[in-house]
Motif scaffolding. Structure first.
Motif, short mmCIF file in Angstrom:
data_model
loop_
_atom_site.label_atom_id
_atom_site.label_comp_id
_atom_site.label_asym_id
_atom_site.label_seq_id
_atom_site.Cartn_x
_atom_site.Cartn_y
_atom_site.Cartn_z
N PRO A 201 -9.36 73.83 -67.29
CA PRO A 201 -8.74 74.47 -66.36
C PRO A 201 -9.80 75.76 -65.90
O PRO A 201 -10.10 76.30 -66.52
CB PRO A 201 -7.54 75.03 -66.97
CG PRO A 201 -7.33 74.03 -67.74
CD PRO A 201 -8.55 73.55 -68.52
N PHE A 202 -9.80 75.80 -64.49
CA PHE A 202 -10.64 76.98 -63.96
C PHE A 202 -9.79 78.26 -64.19
O PHE A 202 -8.54 78.39 -63.70
CB PHE A 202 -10.97 76.59 -62.69
CG PHE A 202 -11.69 77.91 -61.96
CD1 PHE A 202 -13.24 77.75 -61.92
CD2 PHE A 202 -11.19 79.01 -61.35
CE1 PHE A 202 -13.90 78.81 -61.18
CE2 PHE A 202 -11.98 79.95 -60.56
CZ PHE A 202 -13.27 79.70 -60.69
N PRO A 203 -10.48 79.32 -64.64
CA PRO A 203 -9.61 80.54 -64.96
C PRO A 203 -9.30 81.12 -63.73
O PRO A 203 -10.24 82.04 -63.10
CB PRO A 203 -10.64 81.35 -65.92
CG PRO A 203 -11.83 80.76 -65.46
CD PRO A 203 -11.83 79.30 -65.11
N LEU A 204 -8.27 81.17 -63.20
CA LEU A 204 -7.79 81.75 -61.86
C LEU A 204 -6.30 82.24 -62.04
O LEU A 204 -5.55 81.36 -62.48
CB LEU A 204 -7.79 80.90 -60.85
CG LEU A 204 -7.61 81.29 -59.38
CD1 LEU A 204 -8.81 82.40 -58.97
CD2 LEU A 204 -7.50 80.56 -58.37
N ASP A 205 -6.09 83.50 -61.90
CA ASP A 205 -4.89 84.00 -62.29
C ASP A 205 -3.78 83.95 -61.06
O ASP A 205 -3.30 85.01 -60.47
CB ASP A 205 -4.99 85.67 -62.56
CG ASP A 205 -5.49 86.31 -61.48
OD1 ASP A 205 -6.35 85.81 -60.70
OD2 ASP A 205 -5.32 87.57 -61.34
N GLN A 206 -3.60 82.62 -60.58
CA GLN A 206 -2.70 82.42 -59.74
C GLN A 206 -1.59 81.73 -60.27
O GLN A 206 -1.91 80.93 -61.28
CB GLN A 206 -3.37 81.65 -58.57
CG GLN A 206 -3.87 82.44 -57.10
CD GLN A 206 -4.29 81.37 -56.40
OE1 GLN A 206 -5.26 81.74 -55.84
NE2 GLN A 206 -3.57 80.18 -56.07
N ARG A 207 -0.44 81.83 -59.68
CA ARG A 207 0.73 81.23 -60.27
C ARG A 207 0.50 79.49 -60.12
O ARG A 207 -0.09 79.29 -59.06
CB ARG A 207 2.00 81.48 -59.00
CG ARG A 207 3.48 81.63 -59.85
CD ARG A 207 4.56 81.77 -58.97
NE ARG A 207 5.38 80.49 -58.72
CZ ARG A 207 5.85 80.17 -57.72
NH1 ARG A 207 5.79 80.61 -56.40
NH2 ARG A 207 6.67 78.93 -57.60
N ALA A 208 0.98 79.00 -60.99
CA ALA A 208 0.81 77.53 -61.00
C ALA A 208 2.14 76.71 -61.42
O ALA A 208 2.53 77.00 -62.23
CB ALA A 208 -0.49 77.16 -61.88
N GLU A 209 2.35 75.70 -60.56
CA GLU A 209 3.29 74.69 -61.16
C GLU A 209 2.65 73.37 -61.61
O GLU A 209 3.02 72.81 -62.33
CB GLU A 209 4.32 74.26 -59.88
CG GLU A 209 4.93 75.41 -59.51
CD GLU A 209 5.88 74.99 -58.29
OE1 GLU A 209 6.10 73.91 -58.14
OE2 GLU A 209 6.66 76.03 -57.73
N ALA A 210 1.12 73.49 -61.18
CA ALA A 210 0.64 72.02 -61.84
C ALA A 210 -0.89 72.54 -61.63
O ALA A 210 -1.22 73.55 -61.40
CB ALA A 210 0.88 70.96 -60.95
N GLN A 211 -1.62 71.82 -62.41
CA GLN A 211 -3.19 71.91 -62.25
C GLN A 211 -3.61 70.76 -61.54
O GLN A 211 -3.33 69.40 -61.85
CB GLN A 211 -3.70 71.82 -63.88
CG GLN A 211 -3.48 73.06 -64.61
CD GLN A 211 -4.37 74.33 -63.91
OE1 GLN A 211 -3.54 75.43 -63.79
NE2 GLN A 211 -5.74 74.28 -63.90
N VAL A 212 -4.59 70.77 -60.30
CA VAL A 212 -4.78 69.65 -59.91
C VAL A 212 -6.50 69.81 -59.66
O VAL A 212 -6.86 70.88 -59.89
CB VAL A 212 -4.46 69.70 -58.18
CG1 VAL A 212 -2.84 69.58 -58.60
CG2 VAL A 212 -4.83 70.79 -57.61
N GLY A 213 -7.22 68.86 -59.32
CA GLY A 213 -8.53 68.70 -59.00
C GLY A 213 -9.34 67.49 -59.51
O GLY A 213 -8.95 67.07 -60.67
N ALA A 214 -10.13 66.75 -58.82
CA ALA A 214 -10.62 65.78 -59.01
C ALA A 214 -12.19 65.73 -58.58
O ALA A 214 -12.55 64.62 -58.20
CB ALA A 214 -9.87 64.43 -58.55
N GLU A 215 -12.89 66.56 -58.69
CA GLU A 215 -14.28 66.57 -58.16
C GLU A 215 -15.29 66.02 -58.94
O GLU A 215 -15.01 65.84 -60.34
CB GLU A 215 -14.77 68.28 -58.02
CG GLU A 215 -13.88 68.90 -56.99
CD GLU A 215 -14.05 70.56 -57.51
OE1 GLU A 215 -14.74 71.15 -56.79
OE2 GLU A 215 -13.66 70.99 -58.73
#
Lengths: 553, 553
Positions: free
Chosen positions: B56-70
């Motif tokens: 997971p990319f370290p970003l202090d944003q609220r999250a309901e899920a983790q997404v990404g498929a690069e």
């Protein structure tokens, strides 16, 4: 050709400076004085107007027909007709006329525009008569708003557009260090107009509201079709005639500016808006037609001034008589037919603080009624302030509004000396409750004012700002002696995109918007998407085409 | 907070000046040198990139899920996920974050933006790796275009927006002479942002194309949601992380800038575009989706860079080898995936004049083929010039194009040392006839070049300009030794809104667009409605709210 530019260069420089500093500045004298405009100017202007009545307007435009059905709100038909061709033919002529105009230098185009404005200024008395007898404005207002103030707004647009174009260098050498050598390009930048521009005028301020778009599009190299409201063709016909005269003298195709007259029975505005070669549209008019324009002009540059619901918030005052007198004038001036005129006056249910102690809601209402009575008690002054009502529909709207609440002051017919058939009335003042939102949160164009009883000043500000955000508003006015209330109102109205005036008790009125200082319409709420005049109003009317040539290092 | 502004004030002043003079200027060094960026910067950047992979990319944003498929066009999955919430939640956070940011002074906002750019510059090696392994650009290009050049474009937007806001005075006194007295108003002008701004990035230039809109919206007081292409999230995630870090340090709500990651399978872009509180949209991408955005974002400020059909017109040259070498590089650079890359090369059927005599159409074709062979003959140089192909769909498009005419040079697979799975090919060169308009007047994104046989140079110019007008074009290139031909081309391409380069035979290429000098996209044809960067790009991202107070005369 650049002789025109040279002749007016000093004025242009002052106008550019004024638009930046935004203090008081005006180029064209607003006083209709013989000392300024010539001793016979007033009589000459009226004679010239009379001479135009009842015959075809002299305009050297191709015509397939003559159209026109204007009638003065002062009670007589103008009987003037104008040369007309279908929309498609206007656009063809516009496209043919543009290339030479687009190729001209910025200075040549700006010079032509400044000369047009100078000649319009000299015709201010004729234009005053034309504006009076189409819009219904009283003579003094027709002279000022239709003449010098409109010319100031036109000059302001020229100044902004010139300033913006002047920032783009004509040619530069680009030298990029690249190790031992340099990469060198000779670049040139050319201003390219968008295409044919359409200016759609309104019936109440045919010149004031049309000149900014007309001149902004013109100096940026576009060819312009001026489409007046069918009820107010003459002021723009005079304008177009002068524009074509100057264009011709400067060696350009006069079809760079054309008049597109029509009648309510056979309108051509939609044909023009929908024409694929029309690239820019400046529209002033009703939100209903404004919405149609915005929906149907996709991909075009569209600048609108529509309308809104302007509010006054009463919290407290140290000059109750000044407050009521000032508001009475704002409601009465041109019979409430200004897009800047207030409609809703929010007053706390438990009244407001004044130097004479707390005044109840009813006392405030009574104070406003008395002030209107006082202002309009003298028939001659009433005629000079009110003018006439442009459209019959406004009278019907006033009659309907009188049934929507408790009438504080009825709208009454007024006699205008010298014009027996004049359509003139006084403002209607109606008290309603804050809960009567369906009544007062819709725009009621004309001399209709609602006194709205609210919970508190906070409630008043919230309702006024929310109406502005949802329905649009151009002006807001606040009376308060409390800094915290002023600060809260400033935040709320700024966020809603409304210009706020505070504690006007003297001879400045919330309706008034001065060129070179006031931004007329913020563009930030549904009252319009553009502002007169800011950079955004001019910067997208042209594009920049670049040529890069490889040069020796 | 203004410490940031003070620290960068000199740079800002130079940037404003550069945007006006438009010669060569750059703020951020384009050479990936250890002397400039630190001896370990290259290794540190690559290590930092490797360290981000597979988690997971370290970003202090609220999250309901983790997404990404690069996945890298060089042949491996990044395996990075990003915090995700629905579009509506992003907008709520954006609306909540904005008021404090909107109230800040212009200098405070600009200071924050300049500090973000400075920190982005220090991370240029990390960003280079991120851009390389999402866009497919070779490392050198990913460093330059993704790092310093993108930062220059961001700074350019800040400079334009600052300059525009600085022209509006904060407070003025308006004093109008009125007979013996004066009318006096104290006026103040406040910059009001539009609202929530959305920046929609592309997969090929994720930072270069996003920074102008991001920074222009940000400094004018809007809160910004950055929506990367699902295939190129990482470069903008790094950007957003740095922006939030600076915002927090300066005391602002970090949600003034948010990342909106998604995947091709569960896209959220339309939800964001359609959200009523989204007021500004900057879009870079395909004309198909661009059209959807323009159609569905009515009433919003929309700035697009879509795509077009760029042309080269060959008339005559005094340096045939320079001509072919220059064009070969333009076709090969980043495998033709630049929006500025040429597609159509118009050549008269009877050939062109050169110092070695007249060259036939086929000789010109052969010359171009030879130049490409020469350029890409060395595998290491080929890898450095071509990079990799961002999308599988491009390979299919190339295969289809090869069936549409006479193939002069086939597109061939290229091995990239160190990356066995890299998707890399050479350009395809196909000869067609002028009458084959259905083939060459549509945009064929990728390394596809059509050599079009025309009647004459006049015919070539006409076809190239007409294609630009109808389908859009960002660049045009002309080779001629005749002044009259150059003049005719300048007129034709200017009218079509295309930037023209003439006689490029050295180390400047038609594809290249330099911040502070070249206007990237004219905004005057379907290739996009906005230009990077002109005043029109910034002036409408904010509005002005006025407060007028009656003052003592």
């Amino acid at each position: 050709m650049s002789a025109f530019f040279d002749a007016h260069a000093g004025l242009l420089k002052a106008a550019v400076e004024a638009a930046r500093t935004r203090g008081y500045w005006s180029a064209y004298p607003e006083v209709p004085s013989g000392k300024i405009y010539g001793e016979s100017a007033k009589a000459d202007g009226e004679a010239a107007f009379r001479d135009l009545l009842g015959k075809p307007f002299p305009l050297d435009q191709r015509a397939e027909a003559q159209v026109g059905a204007e009638s003065s709100p002062y009670g007589f038909a103008l009987g003037i007709t104008y040369p007309s061709v279908p929309a498609a033919a206007l656009v063809v002529a516009s496209e043919q006329a543009r290339p030479g105009w687009a190729r001209a230098s910025v200075e040549d185009r700006v010079g032509v525009a400044l000369e047009i404005l100078a000649r319009l200024n000299r015709q201010s008395f004729l234009i005053a008569n034309a504006v009076q007898h189409t819009s219904g404005q009283a003579f003094m207002m027709a002279f000022q708003a239709g003449g010098p103030h409109a010319q100031d707004r036109g000059l302001e647009a020229v100044a902004y557009a010139y300033d913006e174009m002047a920032r783009i260098p004509g040619a530069v050498t680009w030298t990029k260090p690249a190790g031992k050598v340099s990469l060198v390009l000779d670049k040139s930048f050319r201003i390219v107009p968008r295409g044919t521009a359409l200016v759609i005028g309104c019936a109440t301020f045919p010149t004031w509201n049309s000149y900014p778009g007309l001149f902004a599009s013109l100096v940026t190299g576009n060819s312009v079709i001026v489409k007046p409201h069918p009820g107010a063709i003459l002021p723009l016909a005079i304008t177009v005639r002068i524009a074509r005269e100057v264009l011709r003298e400067a060696g350009f195709d006069e079809n760079v500016v054309q008049l597109a007259p029509d009648t309510a029975e056979a309108p051509i505005t939609k044909d023009l808006v929908l024409h694929p070669r029309v690239a820019i549209i400046d529209f002033t008019g009703s939100p209903a037609f404004g919405e149609w324009v915005r929906e149907n002009a996709r991909g075009k540059q569209v600048y609108t001034e529509e309308a809104g619901v302007n509010s006054i918030v009463l919290d407290s005052t140290d000059d109750f008589r000044g407050l009521t007198g000032n508001i009475a004038f704002s409601l009465s001036l041109y019979t409430g037919q200004m897009c800047t005129a207030p409609q809703n006056i929010f007053v706390p249910r438990d009244g407001i603080e004044t130097p004479e102690g707390r005044k109840s809601f009813d006392e405030v209402a009574e104070g406003l009624k008395t002030a209107i009575d006082r202002l309009l008690g003298d028939p001659e002054r009433a005629a000079a302030v009110l003018g006439a009502v442009q459209s019959e529909a406004t009278l019907e709207r006033v009659a309907a509004a009188a049934t929507r609440g408790r009438v504080i002051r009825r709208a009454e017919r007024v006699a205008i000396p010298g014009f027996e058939g004049a359509r003139a009335i006084t403002p209607l003042l109606v008290a309603v409750e804050a809960a009567d939102e369906p009544v007062y949160t819709v725009e009621c164009f004309g001399p209709i004012a609602y006194l709205v009883a609210t919970e508190s000043t906070e409630d008043s500000i919230r309702r006024a700002a929310e109406t502005a955000r949802a329905k649009g508003a151009i002006t807001a006015s606040l009376y308060t002696t409390r800094d915290a209330v002023a600060a809260a109102a400033e935040d709320a109205f700024a966020a809603a995109g409304v210009a706020l005036s505070i504690n006007l008790t003297g001879q400045v009125f919330v309706n008034q918007s001065a060129a070179f200082s006031d931004y007329h319409v913020s563009g930030g709420n549904p009252a319009g998407n553009a502002s007169l005049t800011d950079t955004a109003f001019v910067a997208n009317r042209f594009r920049v085409a670049t040529v890069r040539r490889q040069a020796a290092a």
